[in-house]
Motif scaffolding. Sequence first.
Motif, mmCIF file in Angstrom:
data_model
loop_
_atom_site.group_PDB
_atom_site.id
_atom_site.type_symbol
_atom_site.label_atom_id
_atom_site.label_comp_id
_atom_site.label_asym_id
_atom_site.label_seq_id
_atom_site.Cartn_x
_atom_site.Cartn_y
_atom_site.Cartn_z
ATOM 1 N N UNK A 114 0.844 -1.191 0.000
ATOM 2 C CA UNK A 114 0.000 0.000 0.000
ATOM 3 C C UNK A 114 0.887 1.252 0.000
ATOM 4 N N UNK A 115 0.436 2.238 -0.756
ATOM 5 C CA UNK A 115 1.212 3.473 -0.890
ATOM 6 C C UNK A 115 1.028 4.326 0.385
ATOM 7 N N UNK A 116 2.115 4.503 1.135
ATOM 8 C CA UNK A 116 1.984 5.135 2.449
ATOM 9 C C UNK A 116 2.753 6.449 2.560
ATOM 10 N N UNK A 117 2.156 7.378 3.295
ATOM 11 C CA UNK A 117 2.790 8.673 3.550
ATOM 12 C C UNK A 117 2.851 8.927 5.054
ATOM 13 N N UNK A 118 4.027 9.342 5.515
ATOM 14 C CA UNK A 118 4.170 9.729 6.919
ATOM 15 C C UNK A 118 4.129 11.258 6.965
ATOM 16 N N UNK A 119 3.134 11.811 7.629
ATOM 17 C CA UNK A 119 3.057 13.270 7.757
ATOM 18 C C UNK A 119 3.705 13.663 9.086
ATOM 19 N N UNK A 120 4.692 14.542 9.006
ATOM 20 C CA UNK A 120 5.370 14.999 10.221
ATOM 21 C C UNK A 120 5.284 16.526 10.289
ATOM 22 N N UNK A 121 4.487 17.071 11.199
ATOM 23 C CA UNK A 121 4.442 18.522 11.338
ATOM 24 C C UNK A 121 5.680 18.978 12.118
ATOM 25 N N UNK A 122 6.210 20.112 11.738
ATOM 26 C CA UNK A 122 7.388 20.580 12.478
ATOM 27 C C UNK A 122 7.279 22.060 12.817
ATOM 28 N N UNK A 182 11.665 1.416 3.889
ATOM 29 C CA UNK A 182 12.113 2.183 2.725
ATOM 30 C C UNK A 182 10.969 2.607 1.815
ATOM 31 N N UNK A 183 9.900 1.796 1.779
ATOM 32 C CA UNK A 183 8.840 2.063 0.803
ATOM 33 C C UNK A 183 7.752 2.985 1.337
ATOM 34 N N UNK A 184 8.155 4.101 1.923
ATOM 35 C CA UNK A 184 7.172 5.110 2.334
ATOM 36 C C UNK A 184 7.665 6.469 1.857
ATOM 37 N N UNK A 185 6.741 7.414 1.771
ATOM 38 C CA UNK A 185 7.117 8.805 1.536
ATOM 39 C C UNK A 185 6.906 9.582 2.830
ATOM 40 N N UNK A 186 7.581 10.713 2.910
ATOM 41 C CA UNK A 186 7.413 11.585 4.087
ATOM 42 C C UNK A 186 6.984 12.960 3.602
#
Length: 237
Positions: free
Chosen positions: A1-9, A28-32
């Motif tokens: 599954x295409x996954x995105x990690x959202x990190x607020x800073x 490795x197979x995630x976007x941020x």
Amino acid sequence: MKALIVIPTYNELENIEQIVSAVFAAHAAVDILIVDDNSPDGTGAAVKQMMQTESRLHLMERAGKMGLGTAYCQGFIWALERGYEVVFEMDADFSHDPQEIPRFLQEIEHMDLVIGSRYVSGVNVVNWPMQRLLLSWFANLYTSVITRMPIKDATGGFKCFRAEVLRRIDLTQIRSNGYAFQIEMNFKIWRTGARIKEIPIIFIDRRSGISKMSKNIIWEAAWLVWKLKLGSLFGGR
Ligand SMILES: Nc1nc2c(ncn2[C@@H]2O[C@H](COP(=O)(O)OP(=O)(O)OP(=O)(O)O)[C@@H](O)[C@H]2O)c(=O)[nH]1
Ligand SMILES: [Mg+2]
């Protein structure tokens, strides 16, 4: 599954490079997506630098400090527009261990929301002053008594959503921040009949940088719980 990690800073220069590397090392197979509120310490510039050699990393720059809730909601909308199937919430300060990401990904295969929980098996918090632990614990007790939501850690911010479930709620209507934001998301998603699972995580107090905890965050959450409860009694979402 295409996954995105959202990190607020906001002012996470001391953590940003390490957290990005730690996430990719864990899976490795995630976007941020970093959602930076024009951090005065230059967090955004550091992200741009890394983006030159890292195509899995993305940056959303906002004009100024506008709060955690809208940062996440804008990040979620960004993810939905780009067809991500799974979206994470995660802090930049290493309170959330990136090594847990694969476990979340396993669970989300058959769940709609997976919550990293500090209270699902005892109390898994490291380095927090007793005061803060009690606050968090009572905030959760208060939330569960009033809302009746079957979630032991409703204020935690390490979680994973299936994109479909985010589409069911109006992300442009969410104004809360901090604890309140986490409770509001859980409540609205729970009300749609979503499958929710808590998995145990260990929460470690921020490694470095300054804490932004404040009385406002507590009052906002205390009031929001009633607002959600009353709203649901009168048929709203
Ligand atoms: N974009 C954006 N990010 C924020 C804002 N406030 C906090 N953050 C980020 O949201 C995440 C969680 O905030 P924290 O300050 O760690 O909140 P906390 O864990 O409750 O408190 P401490 O760790 O004790 O400071 C971190 O990555 C912060 O940098 C904001 O207004 N805008
Ligand atoms: Mg933190």
